[in-house]
Scaffold this motif. Structure first.
Motif, PDB file in Angstrom:
ATOM      1  N   GLN A  86       0.831  -1.213   0.000  1.00 31.72           N
ATOM      2  CA  GLN A  86       0.000   0.000   0.000  1.00 31.72           C
ATOM      3  C   GLN A  86       0.859   1.254   0.000  1.00 31.72           C
ATOM      4  O   GLN A  86       0.563   2.230  -0.682  1.00 31.72           O
ATOM      5  CB  GLN A  86      -0.914   0.015   1.229  1.00 31.72           C
ATOM      6  CG  GLN A  86      -2.190  -0.773   1.073  1.00 31.72           C
ATOM      7  CD  GLN A  86      -3.141  -0.527   2.224  1.00 31.72           C
ATOM      8  OE1 GLN A  86      -3.199   0.562   2.793  1.00 31.72           O
ATOM      9  NE2 GLN A  86      -3.901  -1.549   2.588  1.00 31.72           N
ATOM     10  N   SER A  87       1.906   1.232   0.788  1.00 31.41           N
ATOM     11  CA  SER A  87       2.808   2.376   0.840  1.00 31.41           C
ATOM     12  C   SER A  87       4.230   1.858   0.983  1.00 31.41           C
ATOM     13  O   SER A  87       4.472   0.864   1.674  1.00 31.41           O
ATOM     14  CB  SER A  87       2.460   3.302   2.011  1.00 31.41           C
ATOM     15  OG  SER A  87       2.555   2.612   3.246  1.00 31.41           O
ATOM     16  N   ALA A  88       5.148   2.527   0.303  1.00 30.03           N
ATOM     17  CA  ALA A  88       6.555   2.148   0.363  1.00 30.03           C
ATOM     18  C   ALA A  88       7.348   3.352   0.855  1.00 30.03           C
ATOM     19  O   ALA A  88       7.460   4.359   0.147  1.00 30.03           O
ATOM     20  CB  ALA A  88       7.050   1.689  -1.007  1.00 30.03           C
ATOM     21  N   SER A  89       7.868   3.262   2.078  1.00 30.47           N
ATOM     22  CA  SER A  89       8.600   4.374   2.673  1.00 30.47           C
ATOM     23  C   SER A  89      10.055   4.355   2.217  1.00 30.47           C
ATOM     24  O   SER A  89      10.746   3.344   2.367  1.00 30.47           O
ATOM     25  CB  SER A  89       8.517   4.298   4.200  1.00 30.47           C
ATOM     26  OG  SER A  89       9.265   5.328   4.797  1.00 30.47           O
ATOM     27  N   LEU A  90      10.491   5.456   1.654  1.00 27.89           N
ATOM     28  CA  LEU A  90      11.885   5.585   1.224  1.00 27.89           C
ATOM     29  C   LEU A  90      12.301   7.031   1.438  1.00 27.89           C
ATOM     30  O   LEU A  90      11.804   7.942   0.766  1.00 27.89           O
ATOM     31  CB  LEU A  90      12.028   5.199  -0.251  1.00 27.89           C
ATOM     32  CG  LEU A  90      13.441   5.282  -0.845  1.00 27.89           C
ATOM     33  CD1 LEU A  90      14.378   4.334  -0.112  1.00 27.89           C
ATOM     34  CD2 LEU A  90      13.415   4.934  -2.325  1.00 27.89           C
ATOM     35  N   THR A  91      13.176   7.262   2.416  1.00 28.02           N
ATOM     36  CA  THR A  91      13.561   8.624   2.778  1.00 28.02           C
ATOM     37  C   THR A  91      14.916   9.031   2.229  1.00 28.02           C
ATOM     38  O   THR A  91      15.285  10.201   2.299  1.00 28.02           O
ATOM     39  CB  THR A  91      13.574   8.788   4.316  1.00 28.02           C
ATOM     40  OG1 THR A  91      14.471   7.822   4.883  1.00 28.02           O
ATOM     41  CG2 THR A  91      12.178   8.562   4.878  1.00 28.02           C
ATOM     42  N   PHE A  92      15.680   8.072   1.687  1.00 25.85           N
ATOM     43  CA  PHE A  92      16.971   8.417   1.106  1.00 25.85           C
ATOM     44  C   PHE A  92      16.748   9.081  -0.260  1.00 25.85           C
ATOM     45  O   PHE A  92      15.860   8.680  -1.017  1.00 25.85           O
ATOM     46  CB  PHE A  92      17.839   7.172   0.952  1.00 25.85           C
ATOM     47  CG  PHE A  92      18.209   6.525   2.253  1.00 25.85           C
ATOM     48  CD1 PHE A  92      19.169   7.091   3.072  1.00 25.85           C
ATOM     49  CD2 PHE A  92      17.582   5.363   2.669  1.00 25.85           C
ATOM     50  CE1 PHE A  92      19.513   6.499   4.274  1.00 25.85           C
ATOM     51  CE2 PHE A  92      17.910   4.769   3.864  1.00 25.85           C
ATOM     52  CZ  PHE A  92      18.889   5.340   4.679  1.00 25.85           C
TER      53      PHE A  92
END
Length: 261
Positions: A86-92
């Motif tokens: 549903q959601s893919a967290s990627l902060t880089f």
């Protein structure tokens, strides 16, 4: 009949001692698209997590090409089982190109072939113009399309003696109308190659148009499954979705079209 790539047998899931899914029997055949629909909390996303092995089962089996999921090593599984959460967290601040390239990491096909697949997947998801851009600078809808391109790159090519399975959890969430339909149209070429697609969607009209079969979940149980014409009736929608609707055939495609009263 096409071979069954994915088979769920009396699947039961419990979390903190509470039943989440119970008695799920479902299959996805080669080249088939199966839509999972149901009210919020019905267990759709939980079912996908069971299929991937993320959540252990209390009972039942997940079979891939007739073998238990555990039969396949994780690095092997990563080559033919693509999952869009549903959601893919990627902060880089990776470039979009680098994010899509993650889908090729399990493979050993060489840089030249990988770059060609990355470019093809980007084009399929309409993100070619974003390739040099930082992923974190993309809009929510753009990030969703980039993540889909990553998953498509992962299962882009056939692998000998292995099925290819694509699991999509609300893949069009946050997308405009044009890109919603574009996402599902990208499934057709993969299905033609024998890829099995299982997707969660809330829009019943999208399920009617793009699924070969629809499975309705309600309170952790599979209450019905069948073709869009079999499942999407006025009576079933009123019963399982608490909504009064009219069903009319699509003027050109013939699939059911749901109109809220």
């Amino acid at each position: 009949m096409a071979s069954e790539h994915l088979t769920l047998v009396q699947l039961r899931l419990e979390r903190a001692g509470r039943p989440i899914l119970d008695g799920i029997d479902l299959c996805a055949r080669a080249g088939e698209a199966v839509a999972l629909v149901g009210m919020n909390g019905a267990g759709k996303s939980s079912l996908l997590r069971c299929i991937t092995g993320e959540w252990p089962l209390a009972a039942g089996h997940v079979l891939v090409a007739g073998q238990p999921l555990a039969h396949y090593k994780p690095d092997d599984r990563a080559c033919w089982l693509g999952v869009l959460p549903q959601s893919a967290s990627l902060t880089f601040p990776f470039q979009v190109h680098e994010v899509i390239a993650l889908g090729r990491y399990p493979h050993r096909t060489g840089n030249q072939r990988d770059q060609a697949i990355i470019a093809a997947a980007a084009d399929a998801c309409d993100v070619t113009h974003l390739l040099p851009k930082a992923y974190t600078a993309c809009s929510g809808g753009e990030q969703q399309r980039v993540q889909l391109a990553r998953v498509l790159a992962q299962i882009w090519e056939p692998i000998a003696d292995r099925p290819r399975i694509l699991l999509l959890d609300e893949p069009v969430s946050g997308l405009d109308l044009a890109h919603q339909h574009a996402v599902f149209r990208q499934m057709a070429p993969l299905q033609a190659q024998g890829v099995s697609v299982l997707f969660v969607v809330h829009d019943l009209n999208l399920a009617a148009r793009y699924a070969d079969r629809i499975a309705v979940l309600e309170q952790g149980k599979l209450v019905c499954t069948g073709t869009p014409h079999e499942v999407l009736t006025e009576e079933r929608i009123a019963r399982h979705f608490q909504l009064d609707v009219d069903i009319v055939p699509h003027p050109t495609l013939g699939c059911p079209t749901i109109i809220s009263r």
